[in-house]
Every structure is written in structure tokens, then in C-alpha cells.
Scaffold this active site. Structure first.
Site, short mmCIF file in Angstrom:
data_model
loop_
_atom_site.label_atom_id
_atom_site.label_comp_id
_atom_site.label_asym_id
_atom_site.label_seq_id
_atom_site.Cartn_x
_atom_site.Cartn_y
_atom_site.Cartn_z
N GLU A 123 8.59 4.81 7.55
CA GLU A 123 8.09 4.60 8.89
C GLU A 123 8.16 5.83 9.78
O GLU A 123 7.70 5.81 10.91
CB GLU A 123 8.89 3.49 9.55
CG GLU A 123 8.75 2.19 8.84
CD GLU A 123 9.62 1.15 9.47
OE1 GLU A 123 9.11 0.41 10.32
OE2 GLU A 123 10.81 1.10 9.16
N GLY A 176 0.82 -1.21 0.00
CA GLY A 176 0.00 0.00 0.00
C GLY A 176 0.85 1.25 0.00
O GLY A 176 0.37 2.34 -0.26
N GLN A 177 2.13 1.06 0.27
CA GLN A 177 3.01 2.24 0.38
C GLN A 177 3.34 2.82 -0.98
O GLN A 177 3.84 3.92 -1.09
CB GLN A 177 4.30 1.85 1.14
CG GLN A 177 5.43 1.24 0.32
CD GLN A 177 5.23 -0.21 -0.06
OE1 GLN A 177 4.15 -0.64 -0.45
NE2 GLN A 177 6.29 -0.99 0.02
N GLY A 178 3.08 2.06 -2.05
CA GLY A 178 3.30 2.59 -3.39
C GLY A 178 4.61 2.18 -4.02
O GLY A 178 5.10 2.83 -4.94
N SER A 226 10.56 -3.76 4.60
CA SER A 226 10.67 -3.49 6.03
C SER A 226 11.63 -2.32 6.21
O SER A 226 12.47 -2.06 5.36
CB SER A 226 11.29 -4.67 6.76
OG SER A 226 10.73 -5.87 6.34
#
Ligand code: FAD
Ligand code: FES
Ligand code: FES
Lengths: 158, 288, 788
Positions: free
Chosen positions: C745, C499-501, C538
């Protein structure tokens, strides 16, 4: 235990066999392979399973499939028939209202239910219309903006 | 949830028969917005559900000379958006507008909410303050239950397993009456941490002729604040009296500490809300 | 810094696709409902698994009797601890978790003990209730500080000295002398004792923070089956196909060629979709039954297994000079890790410092971070891996410091803010950084200094917070770029679209190299059969690692393309460039050839396709375990500052976040729209975690494991659209990809304290526990009123 059930989804009549305890979103996803509506909380608290019944937004996880008999069910798949996107879909793309996409189907349908009733919504109207749809990714800002832009576009079209 | 049968009655008589036949094992399902989560959490495991959602004869709002009648299958959304209710019973429309979210209001019913008797249900204190009754029926006949006698204990009501609630009746309010309701909640869509409804009637000199104050979410069932009502009786309200009324209202609350907050905090919220709704109700009565 | 694939920076002005807010490449799939997530697949005849779970927080398993369950009609089999491997797994720090408790001990309520597989999920659930487990209950402990006491009577992992370290566990140390300490991280920079002696003012505080959850919309779900040749296939809603493949090989002793891992679009991650325990369970079931088995958690189970962010207790002491300089800082931070920390929280002893160690120039620094075992459910990584916790303490402390000195919190921050060439707490020299600009921008956008008026019961206030982050340099990335004859560029990567693209970033980078539009790029991912090696999405690493590898692969492909075209056109390869699916001569652009011609020509002499390869890797020096010093721990430091304006209801304690401003230093952003999106999403998640959300446990039992009372913000609790303002202030980082630094993050980290500081500004009440629930603010106001 499965029973015959008639459903009208996105304008098409279906006959399916399903256990009586199955919810609308379960039957759509598991028996009909119509998977845009998602199941997330399963207790009515997130709106990911939102579908339209006779044009009104409901949570597919809290409606028994057999209760939908005789109503028109609409899922995201039924929003743009054939070619071209619905203005809400286009606005969601253009305004980055989509991230992981798990809430998107419910968001777009809640927005559609609003814009079909209210051609000229304020930001407050939009917020109240999607208050039952959680999104963990976007922070809502771009979703709200997209819906307001879509409202404008739909007015132009009409 | 697990397994159950769903029965789809064609009419009320059919539904009464089904409930009688499966007495003790069947549950009514209307909008399911209260029942489905309960089933999913396995808090109830009925063998049959009797689906009354499609009995559309019970979907009506009538504002007659005796008062307001709302049918069992009238959704929250219909109440919220009804022009007549907005105009003549604004407290009901406002309460409904803050109940859950649109999806829930579109499919769930006001009467279903009352029958669920959830200790955090919003409609009950409002309807109680307005002096409402519930018309219920089974294949043995009809009866009218005053809401005052309806909520017995935690999720326990005067409704029998074979009965169906048919409509809510709200009596016509006397002249110079006003009613207000407020809930404090974490999120806009959440059930209350605590809530209070107040209905007052004033005499021509703005003295309180009658008052009904009910709390929700701070006891196993909605609870009435009689001492507070007595304090108001015959009085013109001022800040000092409001404080006493708030104190007296909180005095009968018996909240528990849970995910909505500690008992102490809920008591404090009762005081804050009581002040607010009593003065609001009085303002409305003055304007009426 | 060793960077095996050096990517040169183009001047931003020359970039055509990178740096622009181009639409997401996955948006069309997602708005039409065509995007497939794991749960959207459904096969005929698949079996369904449900887990038998421990009702005890701490117990020995005496006996498991499955006879009644096995006899239940529809049950196909049951996997027991004896079927499971001994091996303990974990990532980052500590390998402390077995797939099933083969050591005979359960350590939290909800720990899986057996897997029941049946033809429907209803039957599986009913059969679970028929499994009889005899337990010998053990004393349990739930409080981190009690667990850490050297004479705590309960030892949760008595054999912990035998556990091995996880894949990136180098930074944290085992703590044999404390029975329930899972790991420790120390920072020793300068001499704090000397610093405190020099100080004019000492400020000491204790801050605490509750457990919070990811609240990702998609729950855990995994399918596993065996192919005819004995290959184990696992398809799951989780990130890190290659990491899982490695884990599954290790767990079951399978050769690399016999494990295949797949994923689809992922419905949100936030750090909660990294841990392998679930795949191990479903794989065991598939191997035992030789059938396709699906394991899907309920929302409640997702809380059990979801490796949430631990709660923490943090002590912080600052030594200050009257002129406003910080001369020394000492912290002790204890995280409540739960029964297992292998889901990533073992590393948190370090990570809790990650958001604060490069914000200010503090010459003397001493920190001890610990992760404690308790008998609460396990913990793991959550967006920022506990950096938000450390920042909650440290940035609240910054305001306490400022007030102790009678300084304005902005002025105090600017006095101490890290400058180019300063060293961070880890001893690394900071370069290409803009923290000052970030905090100044946040202050400007929130109109710092202009006192905002409240009305009626509502008082208003403003607060600031600053954070740095480090992109964790774990494991290399490989990427393949194919040139297709119709001019399409295909990129294959081995990480995840959570979802972060990432797919959009990768498409932008490839499009930039070939000077085409992103809709001409096809991104392929999510299957170890077809995607090249990568770690996982991550630690905010993807843009940097996968991104660099993408550019390298694209350039490799271009090189091959130019060689071919050069031969065909009779021009040297160096003379050539490409745009819109054609290769052209730089000096004579009219001399050009479409890709399709090249293939036709070359296929006759044996070239079927062009395949470019690229990889990226970063080599860091080892930590000094006694001091935590490391010259190049992080390849780069991005910064984020928030300004928050909040209103506090003095009668009820309710807090509303009215406005949020963000100044962000991500160097030269690759897609500003997606940066905004991440930050806006982070702000609202942070509003939830700082005001509304809390994983409540009572004697280790979840009290609110559902979305009804685990209260994530709806749009109604979020600021109005125009009241969230994000501006990028960074300067290009020449070591970064197109001058960019990652963001990922960082988006939660500085919010918590900024909000606490705003509440203080509004009311004079200093909140020391997060979430700052309306009730805690209410009692804070009461206490404050009584004291004044
Ligand atoms: C996300 C969400 C948020 C919510 N928020 C709120 C809130 O803020 N405030 C609030 O008050 N409620 C809230 N609710 C609860 C919900 O609105 C009501 O309880 C619900 O609408 C009840 O009506 P229903 O028609 O859905 O009843 P059902 O769920 O079908 O039935 C509820 C109970 O009443 C019985 N019943 C229903 N109709 C009859 C009848 N005619 N005669 C006899 N028995 C009957 C059923 O057997 C069952 O026990 C929320 C629910 C959800 C899912
Ligand atoms: S899945 Fe239906 S509301 Fe969450
Ligand atoms: S886009 Fe991920 S939940 Fe909304």
C-alpha cells in the site's frame, strides 16, 4: 420479450434469444457465456467491454446486440485459435502487463486493432490507441512496453 | 435503460414510417455513443429505438465544388482519417482526433453528435464557424437547416421527432480562409471544460474580411461571439486586439459552475482559448 | 517479536526463483480470457436483487410499504430491516453499521433500506420504484470540523457509546465527550512544548484533501444460496473469505460449519473490497427466499457502497533549529468519516499517521487524529488507509520548513532522515531501514539540482516526498502445501489474488523450497471449503504473513518427503535435498529418486499423499492509549521515496507529470518486476488522486458517481514509459522472509506532496488542497501574481 438474434462471434454463427435492449457485451456474457469482455463502468468510459467489430475496437456496453448483426465480432477468446498465443498475449505475459486482469481483454483487443492497421507504431500511437481503456493497476507503463514489443514480434513473424 | 423495442428499418423510407408511426415515443439510434449513456442513466426512457446504424447508403464523404458533404452514418473515425478532409478541412480532422477515444470514434457518427446537441459537443462550434447546414428529411420531404438556426437551447434542436438528419454540408470557404478549434479538457478523452472555434477570411492586406467565432460548453447551446467578430472586422490583428477579442468573446459566455469547474474559471479558459484559435486561424489564412 | 514459524534467510545468491522477475502464474489465464471473475458465473434460474435506498442524508424511517412492489409481476420477495439482525458490524475500529437500518435511522443518501428480489434485474429495479417509504427528515451535517464541534446540534450516532470495537480496534479510542467523533488516536512522544520553546523557527500550516475513490475496475457483485443441508454459501467479488465467514456467522448466529464463502480472481481491490455490508444483504435474501440470489451494483451504486477514502483537514506545526533539525512536531488531523466508519476508516485516526511516523528523527511529537461522523456516504480503507493524506500534509510541510530555513528540500530531509536505531513516533526502535538511500536514489534518478527548463507557457519544477509504512500484523495465516506424485507442488492459501500477484509470490516461495520452476506449482485459493485459514489481503500483510506460512508449510512437507525417501533410499532424512521433482542425497547427488516412485512404494504401506502445514503469527504488545507508544507495533518498516518532475501551464493551470522516480526499500525484493508494477500503478493512481479525481458531494448527494466525471487517468495523463524509473535500494531485513519487506500500500503515499512540491518549485505557488486541480492551480497562480 426475448427475440431471436443472429450473431457471428469469433468466426462462429450463433442464434440467441435476448431482450431487445440488451447490449452486445450483455448478450456475449449472459447468453453466450463468452465472458472475457468485462463490464465495469457501463457508460462507455472505461473500455473493459471492448470488442472488435470488423476489426475495429468498439465498446460492447454502448452497442446494442442487434446492431452487431451482420458484423464480425471478435472477443479475446477468438484471438489465438487453438494452440499458441498471439504475440500480444505473449508480450503481456512476458512484460508483466497484467495485474488484476480486468482491463486485459479490452487492452489486448485495442492493441490488436492498432497493430493490424499500423505495423510500426510509435509510443504515441500506442498511447492514443489505448486511451479509451482504463487500467487502475499497472500505471500503463508495462502495457505500453508490451504492445511495442508485440509490434516488433509481429513484424518479425510477417 | 430498462425496456424498449428496437426497430430495424431496411431503408430510409422504412425508417421515416417507423418514426411517424411512433411519433413522440421513438428515438433514432445511430452509433449510440451519445444515446446509450443517456438511456443507461435513465435520463430518457423511449418506448422504441429506430436503428439507422445499418443504413450504409448514408456513409459517405464528398468534397465537391460547392463544399463538403458528410453523410449521417459517417463515423468520427472516418472523418478523422479521411485524406481529403485532412488536406482541405484540417480543422475538422483535428477536432475529430481529439473527440473521446478510438472506440467512440469508431462507432459514433458526426451527424449523431450534432443531433445530440450536447452542450459539450466538439463538432458543433467548428461546423458553426464554417457555416455548415444540416439536410434533414421525413416522409413529408426534405429541408435544409443552417446550423445557425439549429441549436435552440439545452439539448433542444430544430429537428422534429419524425425527421432524420441525412447529411452535414459545409460550404466551400473563400480564398485566404483559415479555421482553428481548441478545447481545454481534464483528460485527453474528456469533453471540453470550454472550447472555441474560429474561422476567418483575410483580404490581400491581411485585414480580417470575415470572422465567425463560436464557443461551446459555456452556455446551454453553442454561442456566437458577434462583438468579437465585429472587433476583428477590417482589422489587422495584433496582441492588443487579440486581448479585446478574447474579452469580448468571454463577455457573451454564460457558463454555470459544475463538475467541469466554476463559471469564473470557464470564462478565463474562453479567453485563453480565443486568443489561441483566432491567431491560429489567421496564420492559416495567411498561409492559404 | 514472537514468530512462531521461524524462517531462516538464505543468502540471496543461493536463491533461484525468489528475487527474480518470474512471470505471473495467473497471466496465462488472464491474457486468454479464461480467468473467471465472480460476474462470469451465471446460473439458470438465478434471481436478481436491487436495493431500495434512502434519498435523505439523515432521517428516521416511519413506515415502509411494499404492497405494490410485492404485487409486481416477477417479484419474488423483499427483505426489510425487520428481517435483519440487530448486530452492528465493522472491521478495525468501530462496529457502527447494521446490515439494514434496523435502528430506524438512515445516515446517508443511498443507504440501503430494503432488498427487492425478482426474476430479472429490470423487474427488480422497476419494483424498487414502487416501494413507499415515509421518512421524518432530520437535520444533517456534512463538514467534518462542524461535526466535531462539541456543540454541534446534530448527533449522528446518539448510541455510539454502546458500540463495540472491531477486530483490530485496539489502537484507537472511543471519544464519548465529542458527540460526532467516531474514534481518536493520540501520539505523545517527548515534550513538544519544550521542543517548540527550543526552536528557532516555527512553521504552521493547514492542509486539506478531498474524498477519493478506489476506481477498481470490477464492481461489487455477490451471489448467495442455501445448500440442502442448510449451509449458507456466498460467492462474491471481495477479499477475505475467512473474515467474511466469521462475520456472517456472527451476524446470523450460524455455526462455522454452516457458512461457506467463495471468491475468484478479483478485478482490483485497493482496499475497497473488504467490507461485509453487501454480503449481509444478499445472504439475507438467499436465506429468506431459499433461492440463488445475485446482487450486483451499478457503477453509481459502487460509489454509494464503496467505502471511499475520507477527506481530511490537517493542522501541522513544526519547531526547527537554524541548523536544520526538527525538534518538535504537532499535528491535528480530522477525517470526514461519513455516516459509518465500520468499513475501516474508524481506524484512520491512527492510520493517517502511518506514512510519516518513521521517516525522520523527531524527538518531540504530539498528534491527535480524529474520525468524525457526518451525513455523507460511508468511508473505509483505500490503499494506505489514509496515510497518503497525512503524508500530503507532512511532506508538503517538510518543503515549507526547508524554505523557511533557506535550505534545499533534499538537504533538509537528509539532515533529519531516520537512521538505524532511531525511534519512530510510536516509540519503536527502527532497524534494517534504508530511508536515506531511498530519498537519495529518488533524487538522483530525477536529476535533483539540475534545474529543468520550461517552454512557452509551461514552467517546470521538481519535488520530493518520502514515506514509511508499517505492515499491519493482523491475525495469523495458515497455509497447506501438498506434494503431488507427478512432482507438482500444490499450495492452498486462504487470502486473495486481487491483482497484486500474491499467487505468484506464493508460487515463487514454494518453488524455491523445492527448487522447481513456478509452473510446477499450483495455487488453490478462494473457498473456505478447501483453503486454510487466513485473514485477508489487507494492510500489505500477505507477503509477510501468508508468505512466511507458505515457506513453513513447504518445509514441513519437505521434511515428510525426506523421511519417506530416506527410508526408501536407506539414507538419513538430513542427508537429503530436492530439485526438479526428485529427492537426492546431498553428498552423492547421483543417488536420487523421483517423487512418483516414492508414492508408488509408499502407497503400498499406506501413504496416499504428503501434506505440509505451516502457520505464521505475530504477537504485538498493547498500545498505551494515552501516548500511542508501542515497542513493536509493526514487524517491519519499508520505505518509498518519489521524485517528481512536473510542468505547469501558467495560462490554464494544467499540470502534467513528466517524470517520476522511485527509490524503494523493501529489503530484498521477492519479485522485482511485481514491485515495479505495484509502484508504477501506484504512481498513476496517485496522479489521478492528486490532480484529477475527487468524489464530489452536494448535501450528501453524489455529483460525479461515474467514470466520466470521476476522472481516473488514462495512459495519456501518465508519463511516457521511459520516464518512470524504479530502483530498489533496501538491504535484506534478516527478520523478513528471504530478507524482504512488504510494499503493497505504500505506493501512493509520498506522491501527493512530491507533486505539490514540484508545482511550488515551478511556480512559487504552495498548494494546500489536494487534488491540485487545474482550476485550483490557476487561481493559485493568479493570487501569486497579484501578490508579487
Ligand atoms: C466515452 C465517450 C467520450 C466522448 N467524448 C466526446 C467528446 O470528447 N466530444 C464530443 O463532442 N462528444 C463526445 N462523446 C459523445 C459522442 O461522441 C457523440 O455524441 C456520438 O458520437 C453521437 O453519435 P452517435 O452516432 O453515436 O449518435 P447516437 O448516440 O446514436 O444519437 C445521439 C442523438 O442524436 C440522435 N440522432 C443520431 N443520429 C441522428 C440522425 N441521423 N438524425 C436525427 N437524429 C439523430 C439520436 O436520436 C440521439 O438523440 C463521447 C462519448 C463517449 C461514450
Ligand atoms: S463497461 Fe463499457 S466502457 Fe466501461
Ligand atoms: S490490470 Fe487491473 S485494471 Fe488493468
Amino acid at each position: 420479450m426475448k427475440q431471436l438474434l443472429q450473431l457471428k462471434v469469433n468466426g462462429e454463427e450463433y442464434e440467441v434469444f435476448a431482450e431487445p435492449w440488451k447490449t452486445l457485451v450483455e448478450v456475449l456474457r449472459e447468453e453466450l457465456g463468452i465472458t472475457a469482455a468485462k463490464e465495469s463502468c457501463n457508460t462507455g468510459n472505461c473500455g473493459a467491454c471492448t470488442v472488435l467489430l470488423d476489426g475495429k475496437a468498439v465498446k460492447g456496453c454502448l452497442v446494442l446486440a442487434s446492431q452487431a448483426r451482420g458484423h464480425d465480432v471478435m472477443t479475446l477468446e477468438g484471438l489465438s485459435n487453438g494452440d499458441g498465443l498471439h504475440p500480444i498475449q505473449q508480450a503481456f505475459i512476458d512484460h508483466f502487463a497484467v495485474q488484476c486482469g480486468f482491463c486485459t481483454s479490452g487492452m489486448i483487443l485495442s492493441a490488436k486493432a492498432l497493430l493490424d492497421e499500423n505495423k510500426d507504431p510509435t509510443e504515441d500511437d500506442v498511447r492514443k490507441a489505448i486511451a479509451g481503456n482504463l487500467c487502475r493497476c499497472t500505471g500503463y507503463k508495462k502495457i505500453v512496453e508490451a504492445i511495442l514489443v508485440a509490434a516488433e514480434a509481429m513484424k518479425q513473424e510477417a | 435503460m430498462l425496456r424498449f423495442e428496437v426497430l430495424h428499418p431496411h431503408d430510409l423510407a422504412d425508417a421515416f414510417d417507423m418514426l411517424t408511426q411512433h411519433e413522440g415515443e421513438a428515438k433514432i439510434i445511430a452509433g449510440g455513443q451519445g444515446l446509450m449513456p443517456v438511456l443507461k442513466h435513465r435520463q430518457l426512457t423511449p418506448r422504441q429505438l429506430v436503428n439507422i446504424r445499418n443504413l450504409s447508403d448514408l456513409d459517405y464523404i464528398v468534397d465537391g465544388k460547392d463544399g463538403l458533404r458528410i453523410g449521417a452514418l459517417t463515423t468520427h473515425q472516418a472523418v478523422e482519417n479521411s485524406a481529403i478532409i485532412k488536406k482541405r478541412w484540417p480543422v475538422l480532422a483535428e477536432m475529430e482526433a481529439r473527440l473521446g477515444d478510438i472506440q467512440t470514434r469508431n462507432w459514433g457518427t458526426l451527424v449523431g453528435n450534432v443531433c445530440q446537441a450536447s452542450p459539450t459537443g466538439d463538432p458543433a462550434p467548428v461546423l458553426l464557424a464554417l457555416g455548415a447546414c444540416l439536410k434533414v428529411a421525413s416522409n413529408r420531404g426534405e429541408r435544409l437547416i443552417a446550423l445557425d438556426d439549429f441549436f435552440l437551447d439545452y439539448q433542444k434542436t430544430a429537428l422534429k421527432g419524425v425527421e432524420i438528419a441525412l447529411e452535414i454540408q459545409v460550404p466551400k470557404q473563400p480564398a485566404r480562409s483559415g479555421a482553428a478549434y481548441h478545447k481545454e479538457s481534464y483528460r485527453w478523452t474528456d469533453s471540453p471544460i470550454a472550447s472555441v472555434a474560429a474561422a476567418v477570411t483575410l483580404d490581400e492586406r491581411d485585414r480580417v474580411k470575415g470572422a465567425r467565432i463560436f464557443m461551446q460548453a459555456v452556455c446551454p447551446a453553442p454561442i456566437r461571439a458577434r462583438q468579437a467578430e465585429d472587433l476583428l472586422a477590417g482589422q489587422q490583428v495584433n496582441n492588443g486586439l487579440l486581448d479585446q477579442v478574447a474579452q469580448a468573446t468571454a463577455g457573451v459566455a454564460c457558463p454555470i459552475s459544475d463538475v467541469y469547474g466554476t463559471a469564473e474559471y470557464k470564462m478565463e479558459m474562453v479567453k485563453v482559448i480565443t486568443r489561441q484559435v483566432v491567431s491560429q486561424a489567421i496564420k492559416q489564412a495567411q498561409a492559404a | 517479536m514472537t514468530q512462531t514459524s521461524v524462517v531462516l534467510t538464505e543468502l540471496p545468491a543461493q536463491l533461484e526463483v525468489v528475487g527474480k522477475g518470474v512471470p505471473r502464474v495467473d497471466a496465462l489465464d488472464k491474457v486468454t480470457g479464461k480467468a473467471k471473475y465472480t460476474g462470469d458465473f451465471r446460473e439458470q434460474g438465478m434471481l436478481f436483487a436491487k436495493l431500495v435506498r434512502s434519498p435523505h442524508p439523515h432521517a428516521n424511517i416511519k413506515n415502509i410499504d411494499v404492497s405494490a412492489a410485492l404485487a409486481y409481476p416477477g417479484v419474488k420477495g423483499i427483505v426489510l430491516p425487520e428481517d435483519a439482525p440487530d448486530r452492528r458490524m465493522g472491521y478495525f475500529a468501530t462496529c457502527d453499521r447494521q446490515v439494514l437500518p434496523k435502528d430506524g435511522r438512515v445516515r446517508y443518501v443511498g443507504e440501503p433500506i430494503a432488498v427487492v428480489v425478482a426474476t430479472t434485474s429490470e423487474i427488480a429495479e422497476e419494483a424498487v420504484a414502487l416501494v413507499r417509504v415515509d421518512y421524518e427528515a432530520l437535520p444533517a451535517i456534512f463538514d467534518a470540523e462542524e461535526a466535531m464541534s462539541p456543540d454541534c446540534p446534530v448527533a449522528i450516532h446518539p448510541m455510539k457509546h454502546t458500540y463495540s470495537k472491531g477486530s483490530a480496534g485496539g489502537a484507537v479510542q472511543a471519544v464519548p465527550e465529542i458527540p460526532n467523533a467516531a474514534s481518536r488516536f493520540k501520539i505523545r512522544k517527548g515534550d513538544v512544548e519544550k521542543g517548540f520553546k527550543e526552536a528557532d523557527v516555527i512553521v504552521e500550516n493547514r492542509f486539506t484533501v478531498a474524498r477519493v475513490g478506489h476506481g477498481r475496475m470490477e464492481k461489487y457483485i455477490a451471489d448467495a444460496w442455501m445448500e440442502a443441508d442448510g449451509t449458507l454459501v456466498v460467492r462474491r467479488a471481495k477479499k477475505g473469505i475467512w473474515r467474511d465467514k466469521d462475520w456472517l456467522c456472527q451476524l446470523f448466529g450460524l455455526p462455522a460449519s454452516k457458512v461457506r464463502v467463495m471468491e475468484s480472481y478479483i478485478g482490483g481491490d485497493f482496499g475497497g473490497k473488504g467490507w461485509v455490508a453487501f454480503e449481509g444483504l444478499v445472504a439475507l435474501a438467499a436465506m429468506k427466499l431459499k433461492r440463488l440470489v445475485r446482487l450486483e451494483s451499478t457503477r453509481e451504486e459502487d460509489f454509494h457502497d464503496g467505502t471511499m477514502a475520507p477527506g481530511a483537514v490537517m493542522y501541522i506545526k513544526d519547531g526547527l533549529k537554524k541548523d536544520g533539525t526538527i525538534v518538535a512536531r504537532e499535528t491535528t488531523m480530522i477525517l470526514e468519516g461519513g455516516g459509518y466508519t465500520g468499513g475501516g476508516s474508524g481506524q484512520s485516526a491512527l492510520c493517517i499517521h502511518n506514512g510519516i511516523l518513521a521517516c525522520y528523527n523527531i524527538p518531540n511529537w504530539k498528534s491527535d487524529g480524529y474520525v468524525a461522523y457526518t451525513n455523507n456516504p460511508p468511508t473505509g480503507t483505500l490503499r494506505g488507509v489514509d496515510a497518503p493524506r497525512g503524508s500530503w500534509a507532512a511532506e508538503s510541510q517538510m518543503d515549507c520548513d526547508a524554505h523557511a530555513l533557506g535550505m534545499d528540500p533534499l538537504e533538509f530531509r537528509l539532515k533529519n532522515v531516520a537512521r538505524e536505531g532511531d525511534t519512530c513516533a510510536l516509540g519503536q526502535v527502527l532497524q534494517h531501514i534504508s530511508p536515506r538511500e531511498a530519498i537519495e536514489k529518488a533524487a538522483e534518478l530525477i536529476q535533483w539540482g539540475a534545474k529543468s527548463e520550461g517552454d512557452g507557457d509551461w514552467k517546470r519544477g521538481k519535488g520530493l516526498g518520502l514515506a514509511n509504512y508499517g505492515v499491519a500484523p493482523m491475525a495469523p495465516s495458515d497455509v497447506l502445501v501438498k506434494v503431488i506424485r507427478d512432482g507438482t507442488i500444490e499450495v492452498r492459501h486462504g487470502t486473495d489474488e486481487v491483482g497484486q500477484g500474491l499467487n505468484t509470490v506464493v508460487a515463487q516461495l514454494a518453488a524455491e523450497e523445492f527448487k522447481i520452476k513456478t509452473d510446477r506449482v499450483k495455487v488453490i485459493f478462494g473457498d473456505t471449503l478447501t483453503a486454510p485459514w487466513d485473514y485477508s489481503s489487507s494492510a500489505s500483510r500477505c507477503t509477510w504473513f501468508t508468505g512466511n506460512a507458505t515457506v513453513a508449510a513447504a518445509r514441513d512437507a519437505k521434511q515428510q518427503l525426506f523421511m519417506l525417501a530416506g527410508k526408501r533410499m536407506g539414507v538419513a532424512a538430513e542427508e537429503l535435498d530436492t530439485r526438479d521433482g526428485r529427492v537426492f542425497c546431498k553428498t552423492a547427488p547421483e543417488k536420487s529418486i523421483p517423487f512418483s516412485d516414492l508414492f508408488q512404494y509408499e502407497s503400498a504401506i499406506g501413504h496416499g499423499e504428503i501434506l505440509g502445514k505451516g502457520y505464521y503469527r505475530y504477537q504485538r504488545q498493547p498500545f498505551d492509549p494515552e501516548t500511542g507508544q508501542c515497542a513493536n507495533y509493526y514487524p517491519t518498516y519499508p520505505y518509498l521515496a518519489y521524485g517528481v518532475e512536473a510542468a505547469v501551464n501558467t495560462r490554464t493551470g494544467e499540470v502534467r507529470v513528466l517524470k517520476v522516480s522511485a527509490g524503494v526499500d523493501v529489503g530484498q525484493p521477492i519479485n522485482i518486476k511485481m514491485i515495479e508494477g505495484q509502484i508504477e500503478g501506484g504512481i498513476v493512481m496517485a496522479i489521478g488522486q492528486s490532480l484529477l479525481e475527487e468524489v464530489m458531494l452536494k448535501n450528501g448527494v453524489h455529483v460525479n458517481a461515474n467514470f466520466g466525471t470521476y476522472r481516473m487517468p488514462t495512459v495519456m495523463e501518465s508519463p511516457y514509459a521511459a520516464n518512470i524509473k524504479v530502483e530498489s535500494v533496501g538491504k535484506p531485513d534478516p527478520t523478513g522472509l528471504h530478507g524482504g519487506k512488504p510494499l503493497g500500500e505504500m505506493v501512493l503515499i509520498p506522491f501527493f506532496a512530491a507533486l505539490g512540491n514540484a508545482i511550488y518549485d515551478a511556480t512559487g505557488v504552495r498548494m494546500t488542497h489536494s487534488p491540485m486541480t487545474r482550476e485550483s492551480v490557476f487561481w493559485g497562480l493568479r493570487q501569486h501574481a497579484n501578490a508579487h
